[in-house]
Write an enzyme that holds these catalytic residues in place. Structure first.
Site, mmCIF file in Angstrom:
data_model
loop_
_atom_site.group_PDB
_atom_site.id
_atom_site.type_symbol
_atom_site.label_atom_id
_atom_site.label_comp_id
_atom_site.label_asym_id
_atom_site.label_seq_id
_atom_site.Cartn_x
_atom_site.Cartn_y
_atom_site.Cartn_z
ATOM 1 C CE1 TYR A 113 -3.926 2.259 0.856
ATOM 2 C CE2 TYR A 113 -2.412 3.254 2.431
ATOM 3 C CZ TYR A 113 -3.599 3.284 1.723
ATOM 4 O OH TYR A 113 -4.453 4.333 1.888
ATOM 5 C CE1 TYR A 162 -2.335 7.569 -1.425
ATOM 6 C CE2 TYR A 162 -2.164 5.225 -0.961
ATOM 7 C CZ TYR A 162 -2.920 6.324 -1.340
ATOM 8 O OH TYR A 162 -4.252 6.169 -1.626
#
Length: 577
Positions: A373, A377
């Site tokens: 994940y 980012y």
């Protein structure tokens, strides 16, 4: 007045019809005011606002006109919104000269009086006075052109970005995250820094080693590739520790209330948010930090153990929001999430969309941990590595094209993009990575931590830190900074219990080619005179320069007013000392 009616009145007036002359004159006056406001703005800002006003119906649209006029109210100041870096440098020099002139004619009062006077001077220039404990270092700073240059650059970009956001220029469909001016300023700053670094070298006084500074920077976290690699190493370490402890992993998103957003998305298009109260991204970040601090304090009171990474990134209009990777035992993580949601919804819980958007939760899929994940980012907010061709959902453009805008946004507002929580401090890790040989007995916590750091194994480093608390060793430095502050203690190594590992004692000096490293002699002359409670004679006589970038909208000239006041017998009227 409705838009079509305004157009009709103006057309009749221009044909010579006198019946509607008064109304037409009011509209013409309004057009003149709008033109005056647009002249205060950078050319491309004015072009965009002029086009927006025309599409909204021109002077007949009171809301659109009000937005343009309010922009003009914020555009005044000693520096224009479009000031170049050369103009900011000139302004910094002028501010320092004016400061020296002010204190040079002070009739006594010492450093405390000079500090008070110079703080007023800083406020007039739109910069914050230093918050030093002692008067001496504060006064030295407020006499230094380089100090003013740093402060003016920061104040100017934040003021300009704030006006751009309130004017609706920072949004999806135009300039996402930050204005084009801020992006270009950031690129120019990076180019200046790179040029200075390329010309500089670092010399060791003890050994005579001479190293190019560029090589030192390339090997540090100032290098985006190194920074990204270190962040991902730490996230993978969190994954491994979470697996050891049987922890769950969740992804949270924390967003600011609606009043802090300048724009909202309706049908995929950015429109003005009528509830926007002028909150800057810096203030919104402070709000989110306060919500976070309250939630973490509540976790601590209840003994909840949660760790992970938070990433701050901008919405399309520059308002920050946070993405969090949170690890913890399933029951504790669920309790922690509920507490954070309570604090996130404490303000305006019933506003439209609050419960759906203020705090979101996504549970990690089976077999998926935080590293998968985090990769997107981390890369999206550093250099876009590995995301070629992918689309940024916020700005609806390629991520590779958005990275520079995110970087400009974070730099302009001073926002820390990445922060781990609940994990060992990274300083000990970085110090131990500089130690290549054993520092303690094999199997000891300190040696385990060193080996783990050398191998890039953050999970094992974490386990070693838990086996024996590892702390940073500091040593006080018997010297002062250029401004007279006591130098900060120096990191010399790490320690665990009675064991200590120290770095080699070396003194490094940076040589900046063609750049002065001492403060201007005028500072020392004026400061010494003020410190003795005397007046100083400035080279070339006393006078207050006026720059071509001086566009102050305040009443009267501050310098002249202060000089007049200083001539009075009762100085205490102007200095509340």
């Amino acid at each position: 007045m409705p838009q079509r009616e305004a157009a009709r009145v103006l057309a009749a007036h221009r044909r010579g019809g006198g019946v509607e002359s008064a109304a037409a004159n009011r509209l013409l006056l309004l057009e003149s005011e709008i033109a005056a406001v647009l002249r205060l703005l950078p050319d491309r800002w004015a072009g965009h606002l002029r086009g927006e006003l025309r599409r909204a119906g021109g002077v007949g649209n009171a809301v659109a006109v009000g937005r343009v006029l309010s922009t003009g109210e914020e555009a005044g100041g000693r520096l224009s919104l479009g000031a170049s870096d050369e103009e900011i440098r000139a302004a910094a020099k002028e501010a320092a000269e004016e400061a020296a002139a002010l204190v040079s004619v002070a009739p006594g009062g010492g450093l405390a009086a000079a500090r008070w006077l110079l703080a007023k001077h800083c406020a007039k220039w739109g910069v914050e006075a230093p918050d030093c404990r002692d008067d001496g270092p504060a006064v030295r700073r407020m006499l230094c052109a380089r100090w003013y240059l740093r402060r003016l650059r920061r104040a100017h970009v934040r003021r300009a970005e704030g006006v751009a956001i309130r004017a609706g220029l920072v949004r999806r469909g135009l300039w996402i995250y930050s204005s084009q001016d801020a992006v270009e300023r950031r690129q120019a700053q990076r180019a200046r820094n790179a040029l200075a670094i390329d010309r500089a070298s670092v010399c060791c006084l003890e050994t005579g080693e001479d190293i190019d500074l560029a090589g030192v920077v390339a090997a540090s976290v100032a290098n985006p590739e190194v920074k990204r690699a270190e962040l991902m190493t730490r996230v993978k370490g969190c994954d491994a520790v979470a697996a050891d402890r049987g922890c769950a992993c969740e992804f949270w998103t924390l967003t600011a209330p609606g009043r802090m957003h300048a724009q909202r998305i309706v049908g995929g298009v950015a429109v003005v948010n009528d509830r926007f109260d002028g909150t800057t991204p810096k203030e919104a970040q402070a709000y989110l930090s306060k919500v976070w601090a309250r939630a973490r304090a509540a976790w601590k009171r209840r003994g909840l153990e949660v760790f992970g990474l938070r990433t701050a990134e901008p919405h399309h209009d520059g308002t920050p929001h946070w993405h969090l990777i949170a690890y913890g035992r399933r029951r504790e993580l669920r309790f922690a999430r509920r507490l954070l949601r309570v604090y996130a919804l404490r303000e305006a819980p019933d506003e439209e969309g609050a419960r759906e958007h203020r705090f979101k939760v996504l549970e990690a899929r089976a077999g998926t941990r935080g590293a998968a994940y985090a990769a997107k980012y981390v890369s999206k907010n550093i250099d876009g590595k590995g995301l070629d061709g992918q689309i940024d959902a916020e700005g609806e453009r390629k991520i590779s094209a958005s990275v520079r805008r995110v970087d400009a946004w974070a730099a302009a507002w001073g926002i820390r993009q990445f922060q781990f929580f609940g994990t060992p401090a990274i300083t000990a890790w970085r110090v131990l990575r500089r130690m290549r040989s054993p520092v303690a007995l094999p199997g000891s916590a300190l040696e385990r931590a060193r080996v783990a750091a050398d191998d890039g194994d953050f999970a094992e480093f974490w386990r070693a830190c838990e086996a024996g608390p590892i702390a940073i060793s500091y040593r006080s430095v018997d010297r002062e900074t250029a401004y007279g502050d006591p130098a900060q203690p120096k990191v010399v190594g790490v320690e665990e219990g009675g064991r200590r590992a120290e770095l080699p004692e070396k003194t490094w000096v940076i040589s900046w080619a063609g750049v002065k490293t001492r403060l201007d002699e005028t500072i020392f002359k004026v400061f010494s005179a003020v410190d003795r409670g005397k007046s100083a004679t400035m080279p070339g006589g006393f006078g207050f320069p006026r720059s071509c970038v001086n566009n102050c909208t305040g009443s009267g000239d501050f310098s002249s007013a202060v000089v007049g006041a200083l001539g009075a017998d009762d100085f205490s009227r102007w200095w509340p000392g």
